[in-house]
Every structure is written in C-alpha cells, then in structure tokens.
Write a protein that holds these residues in place. Structure first.
Motif, PDB file in Angstrom:
ATOM      1  N   VAL A   1       0.850  -1.185   0.000  1.00  0.00           N
ATOM      2  CA  VAL A   1       0.000   0.000   0.000  1.00  0.00           C
ATOM      3  C   VAL A   1       0.884   1.232   0.000  1.00  0.00           C
ATOM      4  O   VAL A   1       1.885   1.280   0.711  1.00  0.00           O
ATOM      5  CB  VAL A   1      -0.926   0.024   1.231  1.00  0.00           C
ATOM      6  N   ARG A   2       0.501   2.227  -0.800  1.00  0.00           N
ATOM      7  CA  ARG A   2       1.259   3.472  -0.884  1.00  0.00           C
ATOM      8  C   ARG A   2       0.332   4.635  -0.538  1.00  0.00           C
ATOM      9  O   ARG A   2      -0.777   4.731  -1.062  1.00  0.00           O
ATOM     10  CB  ARG A   2       1.815   3.650  -2.294  1.00  0.00           C
ATOM     11  N   CYS A   3       0.770   5.502   0.393  1.00  0.00           N
ATOM     12  CA  CYS A   3      -0.043   6.630   0.834  1.00  0.00           C
ATOM     13  C   CYS A   3       0.565   7.936   0.338  1.00  0.00           C
ATOM     14  O   CYS A   3       1.760   8.202   0.542  1.00  0.00           O
ATOM     15  CB  CYS A   3      -0.123   6.661   2.358  1.00  0.00           C
ATOM     16  N   LEU A   4      -0.257   8.741  -0.327  1.00  0.00           N
ATOM     17  CA  LEU A   4       0.171  10.051  -0.827  1.00  0.00           C
ATOM     18  C   LEU A   4      -0.476  11.113   0.031  1.00  0.00           C
ATOM     19  O   LEU A   4      -1.703  11.175   0.161  1.00  0.00           O
ATOM     20  CB  LEU A   4      -0.257  10.220  -2.289  1.00  0.00           C
ATOM     21  N   LEU A   5       0.340  11.971   0.661  1.00  0.00           N
ATOM     22  CA  LEU A   5      -0.169  13.022   1.525  1.00  0.00           C
ATOM     23  C   LEU A   5      -0.474  14.281   0.718  1.00  0.00           C
ATOM     24  O   LEU A   5      -0.049  14.429  -0.431  1.00  0.00           O
ATOM     25  CB  LEU A   5       0.840  13.331   2.628  1.00  0.00           C
ATOM     26  N   SER A   6      -1.198  15.199   1.338  1.00  0.00           N
ATOM     27  CA  SER A   6      -1.633  16.408   0.630  1.00  0.00           C
ATOM     28  C   SER A   6      -0.475  17.317   0.237  1.00  0.00           C
ATOM     29  O   SER A   6      -0.599  18.117  -0.699  1.00  0.00           O
ATOM     30  CB  SER A   6      -2.621  17.199   1.498  1.00  0.00           C
ATOM     31  N   ASP A   7       0.674  17.206   0.937  1.00  0.00           N
ATOM     32  CA  ASP A   7       1.831  18.051   0.588  1.00  0.00           C
ATOM     33  C   ASP A   7       2.740  17.394  -0.439  1.00  0.00           C
ATOM     34  O   ASP A   7       3.835  17.886  -0.716  1.00  0.00           O
ATOM     35  CB  ASP A   7       2.625  18.396   1.847  1.00  0.00           C
ATOM     36  N   GLY A   8       2.321  16.258  -0.983  1.00  0.00           N
ATOM     37  CA  GLY A   8       3.091  15.591  -2.022  1.00  0.00           C
ATOM     38  C   GLY A   8       3.972  14.463  -1.531  1.00  0.00           C
ATOM     39  O   GLY A   8       4.508  13.698  -2.345  1.00  0.00           O
ATOM     40  N   GLN A   9       4.162  14.334  -0.219  1.00  0.00           N
ATOM     41  CA  GLN A   9       4.972  13.241   0.294  1.00  0.00           C
ATOM     42  C   GLN A   9       4.274  11.899   0.071  1.00  0.00           C
ATOM     43  O   GLN A   9       3.053  11.807   0.147  1.00  0.00           O
ATOM     44  CB  GLN A   9       5.228  13.420   1.800  1.00  0.00           C
ATOM     45  N   ALA A  10       5.069  10.878  -0.199  1.00  0.00           N
ATOM     46  CA  ALA A  10       4.513   9.535  -0.408  1.00  0.00           C
ATOM     47  C   ALA A  10       5.261   8.543   0.480  1.00  0.00           C
ATOM     48  O   ALA A  10       6.490   8.618   0.609  1.00  0.00           O
ATOM     49  CB  ALA A  10       4.641   9.134  -1.865  1.00  0.00           C
ATOM     50  N   PHE A  11       4.523   7.630   1.089  1.00  0.00           N
ATOM     51  CA  PHE A  11       5.111   6.642   1.974  1.00  0.00           C
ATOM     52  C   PHE A  11       4.485   5.278   1.709  1.00  0.00           C
ATOM     53  O   PHE A  11       3.318   5.179   1.340  1.00  0.00           O
ATOM     54  CB  PHE A  11       4.872   7.004   3.454  1.00  0.00           C
ATOM     55  N   LYS A  12       5.283   4.250   1.918  1.00  0.00           N
ATOM     56  CA  LYS A  12       4.714   2.917   1.938  1.00  0.00           C
ATOM     57  C   LYS A  12       3.986   2.734   3.272  1.00  0.00           C
ATOM     58  O   LYS A  12       4.330   3.365   4.261  1.00  0.00           O
ATOM     59  CB  LYS A  12       5.820   1.857   1.798  1.00  0.00           C
ATOM     60  N   ALA A  13       3.001   1.890   3.260  1.00  0.00           N
ATOM     61  CA  ALA A  13       2.225   1.664   4.477  1.00  0.00           C
ATOM     62  C   ALA A  13       1.958   0.181   4.646  1.00  0.00           C
ATOM     63  O   ALA A  13       1.795  -0.552   3.666  1.00  0.00           O
ATOM     64  CB  ALA A  13       0.917   2.440   4.433  1.00  0.00           C
ATOM     65  N   LYS A  14       1.904  -0.244   5.885  1.00  0.00           N
ATOM     66  CA  LYS A  14       1.596  -1.624   6.227  1.00  0.00           C
ATOM     67  C   LYS A  14       0.181  -1.702   6.784  1.00  0.00           C
ATOM     68  O   LYS A  14      -0.207  -0.896   7.625  1.00  0.00           O
ATOM     69  CB  LYS A  14       2.598  -2.143   7.267  1.00  0.00           C
ATOM     70  N   VAL A  15      -0.588  -2.649   6.285  1.00  0.00           N
ATOM     71  CA  VAL A  15      -1.944  -2.850   6.795  1.00  0.00           C
ATOM     72  C   VAL A  15      -1.864  -3.674   8.082  1.00  0.00           C
ATOM     73  O   VAL A  15      -1.508  -4.848   8.058  1.00  0.00           O
ATOM     74  CB  VAL A  15      -2.840  -3.561   5.765  1.00  0.00           C
ATOM     75  N   LEU A  16      -2.177  -3.037   9.207  1.00  0.00           N
ATOM     76  CA  LEU A  16      -2.113  -3.730  10.495  1.00  0.00           C
ATOM     77  C   LEU A  16      -3.343  -4.593  10.748  1.00  0.00           C
ATOM     78  O   LEU A  16      -3.308  -5.516  11.563  1.00  0.00           O
ATOM     79  CB  LEU A  16      -1.960  -2.716  11.629  1.00  0.00           C
ATOM     80  N   GLY A  17      -4.424  -4.284  10.061  1.00  0.00           N
ATOM     81  CA  GLY A  17      -5.635  -5.066  10.229  1.00  0.00           C
ATOM     82  C   GLY A  17      -6.811  -4.350   9.602  1.00  0.00           C
ATOM     83  O   GLY A  17      -6.732  -3.164   9.253  1.00  0.00           O
ATOM     84  N   SER A  18      -7.904  -5.057   9.446  1.00  0.00           N
ATOM     85  CA  SER A  18      -9.100  -4.455   8.862  1.00  0.00           C
ATOM     86  C   SER A  18     -10.334  -5.163   9.413  1.00  0.00           C
ATOM     87  O   SER A  18     -10.255  -6.264   9.954  1.00  0.00           O
ATOM     88  CB  SER A  18      -9.076  -4.545   7.329  1.00  0.00           C
ATOM     89  N   ASP A  19     -11.468  -4.495   9.275  1.00  0.00           N
ATOM     90  CA  ASP A  19     -12.743  -5.045   9.723  1.00  0.00           C
ATOM     91  C   ASP A  19     -13.761  -4.862   8.609  1.00  0.00           C
ATOM     92  O   ASP A  19     -14.186  -3.738   8.323  1.00  0.00           O
ATOM     93  CB  ASP A  19     -13.207  -4.354  10.999  1.00  0.00           C
TER      94      ASP A  19
END
Length: 355
Positions: A1-19
């Motif tokens: 998963v890749r998260c793009l923030l409003s200021d243009g920064q991008a980070f990889k993200a780990k899914v810790l869980g979901s419901d």
C-alpha cells in the motif's frame, strides 16, 4: 500500500488489520526514523453530534484533490438495509461523491467526527444523502486492531425486539426506546447476570439505548471478555446488572407445530391465537399450555409452539385461560391490540408478541 499526503509526500504503508463489517482498516506509515512528525487530526466524539450540526466533508471527488464541502448532520444513527448489523451511519447532506470515500468528516472545530463512506444515489452523483462511519466506531475498531490485530466481537446472549408504541402500551411503560428481550440463551452472559425474557434494556454502560439496533450494534463492537453494565426495566422498576461479554461460539441459541386444531381458544378473541389449541396447564394456577398449533396459522406465525406454557401477558401473571382472557379484555379496553406473552419453553423463558 502506498499513501500520498496532501503536501506531495509519499510513503509505503503496512496494513495492520481491517474489519469488513464496518469497512475500517488500520495502516502504519513506514517512515525514516529521522523524519519530521506529521500533523494529525484531533478525534472528536461522534455521539455528541445532533441533527442540524454543521460538518465539512473532505476528499478528492472525481479526482479533484483537497476539496471541501459543507452541510449538516441529517441523522446520527442510520441503519441501512443490506449493510452490516454492526454499522450505524452518520447521514449528512454535505456533498460526498466518488473520491470522497475515506476522507474526513469534521465539525466546525476541525475535529474528526466521521469517515466518508458512501452515498445514496440513482445517478452515481451526490443528491444530498451521504453516509460516514462515526469516529467513535472507527476508534473502537482501531483500538482492537492495535491491541489484538483483529476484531473479535462478543455476544450478550439475548434475542431482542424493538419497543414499538403498541408494545410499550401493552407493557405499561413510556415509549422512549429501548430493546425488548424476547429470549435469553442458557448459560449466556445475560443469563448469568440475571437478565430475563420480558426485560426492556434501556441503557448500556451509562448511555441510553434508543433502539434494538443500537443495542445490537453497541454489543457487537465490544471485545470478548469486556464487562458491561446493563440497565433494564422489569415490572416497571429500573435495575442494573454487570455482564461479561462472551465468545459467540459459546453463546449458541437453542417445538414443533401440529395440524390438530384450528379453533379460536375459549375466552380469547385476539386473532393472534387463531390456530392454537389452549388448555390450562396441569397444576392449579400454573399457566396456559399450547396443546396444538396449526401450520401457517396466525398463532404459528406469531411464534407459538406446541407445549409452550403462557405464564404472563402484558406483565400480568397468567394462571389459567380465564386470566388470559382477562388480560386481553383489559388491553382491548385501553384500545390496545398487542399481547406480550411470557412463555416457558423447554425450561427457558421467551417472549411471543401477538399483534
């Protein structure tokens, strides 16, 4: 998963869980150890919202990033047919369109009160009916995902029904919401706490219960092993007990009908008894026994079963058919058309509603 923030920064993200039931997932951004702290939204309290409160919906509708629309809260607890029984939505007329999902719904103080989720529309565009996940629900799911990595819902061990105006009138209580307990599972948390069929649950952990759906939702968001304070009405008196939420696997719910008789029981003119053959239960003043129930009859459809023993009607003790007839005449004299029957079935108590 890749998260793009409003200021243009991008980070990889780990899914810790979901419901799946509430459509909530928890992500953890993978950032360098020396990275600057990111700004974050303050969490509000969605249960403090009332209809008419102003809110703002944020997101990227149709790809238009950093868009904001304003509206009001149209409903604070909307239960939608076909959605999860654990989902209670915030309804808003703030514009929510494709691309807003997952965005913030904030109050005028900038506090997060909901997560934009979906709309009701025939065209696919906004018509002023949008829905958001309440932040209190999202926070509950988040806490469980952080602590346990999954959501494990517990059960109280009751079957419940809405307290409609006719049921409230039949029971002689104020029609102010709540949930009627129609059955208690043997050896369940509710049974061990002393809750019985016929009780009307009015509060949970100090908060008022407005409906059966609200109670079901609140219990479903509790973790197995949590203790909960249940407030309920019995015989017109308010009582409180503490129950420990159990694993659904340990609170499984546990009659047959007959074609023998289709006559209206002697002494009663409530059509809900049609198709049932009643007689005084063996033993003086021990209730009224259902000896037969015709398949497809009003009595069968209401839930009466062979060998049920009616021991109370509208809160009045029933010793024989004359008592049952008197209870019905008293209800009819008040203009009522509902009988709330307390029934002993296979050693357990249950509630049968005749309308």
């Amino acid at each position: 998963v890749r998260c793009l923030l409003s200021d243009g920064q991008a980070f990889k993200a780990k899914v810790l869980g979901s419901d799946k039931d509430t459509d909530v997932a928890l992500l953890k951004l993978e950032r360098p150890a020396d990275a600057k702290p990111l700004p974050f939204a303050q969490l509000g309290i969605s249960t403090n919202l009332v209809e008419g409160d102003f809110v703002m919906a944020m997101g990227a509708p149709f790809g238009l990033s950093r868009s904001v629309s304003i509206g009001i809260i149209s409903c604070t607890q909307r239960y939608l047919p076909g959605s999860s029984e654990y989902s209670s939505w915030l309804q808003t007329d703030a514009s929510i369109n494709p691309g807003n999902s997952g965005g913030a719904l904030v109050n005028l103080r900038g506090e997060l009160v909901g997560i934009n989720n979906m709309i009701l529309s025939g065209s696919g565009g906004n018509i002023g009916i949008g829905f958001a996940i309440p932040v209190n629900m999202a926070r509950s799911i988040m806490d469980q995902l952080i602590r346990f990595g999954s959501v494990k819902r517990g059960q109280l061990g009751v079957t419940i029904s809405p307290v409609t105006p006719d049921i409230a009138e039949a029971l002689g209580i104020a029609s102010g919401g709540g949930a009627l307990v129609t059955q208690v599972v043997k050896d369940s948390p509710a049974a061990r706490a002393g809750i019985r069929a016929g009780d009307v649950v009015t509060g949970l952990n100090g908060r008022k219960v407005k409906s059966a759906s609200e109670l079901r939702n609140a219990i479903g968001l509790l973790r197995v092993g949590e203790k909960v304070e249940v407030t309920f009405l019995r015989d017109g008196e308010s009582r409180k007990v503490t129950a420990e939420i159990a694993d659904p696997a340990n609170t499984q719910t546990a009659g047959t009908t007959s074609d023998d008789d289709k006559n209206l029981p002697e002494g009663s003119q409530h059509r809900g008894f049609e198709g049932a053959l009643l007689e005084d239960s063996p033993g003086t003043g021990s209730g009224v026994m259902v000896r037969a129930v015709s398949q497809g009859s009003p009595a069968a459809n209401a839930g009466l079963r062979v060998n049920d023993v009616i021991i109370a009607a509208n809160g009045n003790r029933i010793g024989n058919r004359a008592d049952l007839s008197a209870a019905w005449r008293a209800a009819a004299a008040r203009g009522g058309n509902t009988l709330v029957l307390q029934v002993r079935r296979s050693g357990e108590l249950t509630i049968v509603l005749l309308r």
